[in-house]
Design a protein around this motif. Sequence first.
Motif, PDB file in Angstrom:
ATOM      1  N   ILE A 212       0.831  -1.205   0.000  1.00 47.91           N
ATOM      2  CA  ILE A 212       0.000   0.000   0.000  1.00 47.91           C
ATOM      3  C   ILE A 212       0.868   1.258   0.000  1.00 47.91           C
ATOM      4  O   ILE A 212       0.576   2.234  -0.694  1.00 47.91           O
ATOM      5  CB  ILE A 212      -0.961  -0.021   1.208  1.00 47.91           C
ATOM      6  N   VAL A 213       1.940   1.244   0.777  1.00 47.26           N
ATOM      7  CA  VAL A 213       2.875   2.372   0.776  1.00 47.26           C
ATOM      8  C   VAL A 213       3.488   2.546  -0.613  1.00 47.26           C
ATOM      9  O   VAL A 213       3.566   3.663  -1.151  1.00 47.26           O
ATOM     10  CB  VAL A 213       3.976   2.167   1.841  1.00 47.26           C
TER      11      VAL A 213
ATOM     12  N   PHE B 227      -6.209   1.081   3.094  1.00 45.46           N
ATOM     13  CA  PHE B 227      -5.564   1.810   2.005  1.00 45.46           C
ATOM     14  C   PHE B 227      -5.487   3.300   2.336  1.00 45.46           C
ATOM     15  O   PHE B 227      -4.476   3.953   2.037  1.00 45.46           O
ATOM     16  CB  PHE B 227      -6.323   1.590   0.697  1.00 45.46           C
ATOM     17  N   ASP B 228      -6.537   3.824   2.925  1.00 41.18           N
ATOM     18  CA  ASP B 228      -6.541   5.234   3.299  1.00 41.18           C
ATOM     19  C   ASP B 228      -5.654   5.488   4.512  1.00 41.18           C
ATOM     20  O   ASP B 228      -4.846   6.416   4.544  1.00 41.18           O
ATOM     21  CB  ASP B 228      -7.973   5.677   3.597  1.00 41.18           C
TER      22      ASP B 228
ATOM     23  N   ASP C 229      -1.214   9.443   3.539  1.00 42.98           N
ATOM     24  CA  ASP C 229      -0.225  10.509   3.728  1.00 42.98           C
ATOM     25  C   ASP C 229       1.132  10.198   3.097  1.00 42.98           C
ATOM     26  O   ASP C 229       2.109  10.910   3.353  1.00 42.98           O
ATOM     27  CB  ASP C 229      -0.039  10.781   5.227  1.00 42.98           C
ATOM     28  N   VAL C 230       1.192   9.157   2.280  1.00 39.05           N
ATOM     29  CA  VAL C 230       2.455   8.808   1.622  1.00 39.05           C
ATOM     30  C   VAL C 230       2.683   9.751   0.447  1.00 39.05           C
ATOM     31  O   VAL C 230       1.776   9.978  -0.364  1.00 39.05           O
ATOM     32  CB  VAL C 230       2.429   7.344   1.130  1.00 39.05           C
TER      33      VAL C 230
ATOM     34  N   GLY D 245      -1.961   8.903  -1.626  1.00 44.28           N
ATOM     35  CA  GLY D 245      -2.571   7.582  -1.588  1.00 44.28           C
ATOM     36  C   GLY D 245      -3.984   7.566  -2.139  1.00 44.28           C
ATOM     37  O   GLY D 245      -4.599   8.612  -2.381  1.00 44.28           O
ATOM     38  N   ILE D 246      -4.493   6.371  -2.349  1.00 49.45           N
ATOM     39  CA  ILE D 246      -5.888   6.194  -2.753  1.00 49.45           C
ATOM     40  C   ILE D 246      -6.784   6.717  -1.635  1.00 49.45           C
ATOM     41  O   ILE D 246      -6.604   6.385  -0.461  1.00 49.45           O
ATOM     42  CB  ILE D 246      -6.185   4.713  -3.019  1.00 49.45           C
ATOM     43  N   ALA D 247      -7.762   7.547  -1.987  1.00 47.22           N
ATOM     44  CA  ALA D 247      -8.718   8.055  -1.003  1.00 47.22           C
ATOM     45  C   ALA D 247      -9.982   7.200  -1.036  1.00 47.22           C
ATOM     46  O   ALA D 247     -10.519   6.908  -2.111  1.00 47.22           O
ATOM     47  CB  ALA D 247      -9.070   9.509  -1.289  1.00 47.22           C
ATOM     48  N   VAL D 248     -10.447   6.804   0.130  1.00 44.08           N
ATOM     49  CA  VAL D 248     -11.648   5.981   0.264  1.00 44.08           C
ATOM     50  C   VAL D 248     -12.793   6.880   0.708  1.00 44.08           C
ATOM     51  O   VAL D 248     -12.716   7.544   1.745  1.00 44.08           O
ATOM     52  CB  VAL D 248     -11.430   4.837   1.271  1.00 44.08           C
TER      53      VAL D 248
END
Length: 568
Positions: free
Chosen positions: A256-257, A288-289, A294-295, A368-371
């Motif tokens: 995920i990172v 994931f969020d 914050d990556v 990152g992917i936002a959920v």
Amino acid sequence: MRSSAWYSGEDRNAYMHRAWMRRGVPNDSFSGRPQIAIANTASDLTPCNAHLDEVAESVRHGIWEAGGVPLNLPVVSLGETNVRPTAMLWRNMAAMATEEMLRANPIDGVVLLGGCDKTIPSLLMAAASVDLPAVVVPGGPMLTGTFRGTPLGCGTDVWRLSEEVRAGTLSREAFLESESSMIRSRGHCNTMGTASTMGLLAEALGTTLPGTAGIPAADSRLLAQAHETGRLVVEMVAEDRRPSQVITRGSFRNAIVALAALGGSTNAVVHLLAIAGRLGIPLTLEDFDRIGGDVPLLVDLQPAGRFLMEDLYRAGGLRAVLGQIVDLLDPDASTVTGQPLVAGLDNAPIWDPEVIRTRGEPLLPAAGIAVLRGNLAPNGAIIKPAAASAHLLTHRGRAVVFDSVEDLHARIDDEDLDVDADSVLVLRGCGPKGYPGMPEVANLPLPAKLLRAGVRDMVRICDGRMSGTAYGTVVLHVAPEAAAGGPLGRIRTGDVVTLDVAARRLDVDVPADELAARDPSPAMAEALARPRRGWEQLYVTTVNGADTGADLDFLVGSSGHAVARESH
């Protein structure tokens, strides 16, 4: 070894197994040598994987050299550009077929050869379920092609150029001329699409020989790594190093990172969820969020940036990226070598800081992917902020609703369509059950009249997927999908939709009791899939939602590699 259940002994069954498999192999092939399958997705109908037979030969040499017996095992191959309605319809079938063939045969370990979008996910799902020593060799991206002196991003520039044709700023003749320049060499798409993403995430999960993912398909170093992988898998069998030991919850953290730092494909979400489900590792959309939100985005690659996969490799590759964010990685997560993923990352230099940014100078501070959740997505939806327009990440607009892909194609360029740049385009009936297979249609084409007016992005919402090579302010994987009774099936053109990515919200301004009382759109219901036989019927009746990986409900979990002995 597991294969000894077939080959050892002096009875009739052992005799038959050995006799039929001799075919010129050394006499000691059945007395202590590990039997290694090469699960090979090479196919002329999967053009991105067509070179994997050559890669398999290098793997074979390494296996023989290390004392194993290599066995080519062609498995289901899914070509993203060819199969209809969508390759995702058969990802679970490919995983199931590969799992069953590995379990049914005298196999002690397996090398997984994939490249095109669904091949690496399906192979990893299979390996996770059968739990034999397994290692991935990604087929690698193609070299960069150029058109009129400009690099072409495979996939991404298809979307861009085709929209310019519709806008009237590029001739159809020039568009078709670019076709011969798009694919320069063997290999999969050269953008940070799903194929590139899943190859790189296979390494982040620890399932490749470190340094293998991202090597261009035409680069001889891929064959050298394939040879070393053949030697490695024999060692893995000797030490009983299996997916259930290599892939842990920490491995998914690392994936995920990496996904966020790379600006990777949204399709990785549904694939990682499915792989985790096969291993019994709890993984949710919120992870994931929480882990990736914050990556920083460090890789300047299309579709979120400028460069292409060949550039990423020459700039230092995945390990240079991970070296910048090593503090965010799980230090204990292992790899197929038995060593932690983080080992040696402090000696992974960046050779081109334009392509791979340093931690202190990222493209975006949080990528990152936002959920999203809300009354339009009770079970979640996702958006890729790095590929979206910043001014649209908070937006209110009037919905323009399409009940099917066919409805979209019929009306999107209608000059009388009541739509403007502030409208929110909604396409439904495209989830796992609805189309079926969750096609890559969420990045709806913009209305031609708006393209001619200079509009190049709008908020779009869909319960389907989009290509990892695509871009735009696209909310996708809306769950529950409309075909499963989700509220997306009950909104109407004219309803006001609110998107607030910072607040992680997706809502329609309709009172809860009114929305619940509405019947699903009859036109949408009429367009939904109604298969009567075969795989499609099995899929539609048993597939889970996108929010849990869209695997079949009876395939979640692992069955192991035990198999009953036969009686001839």
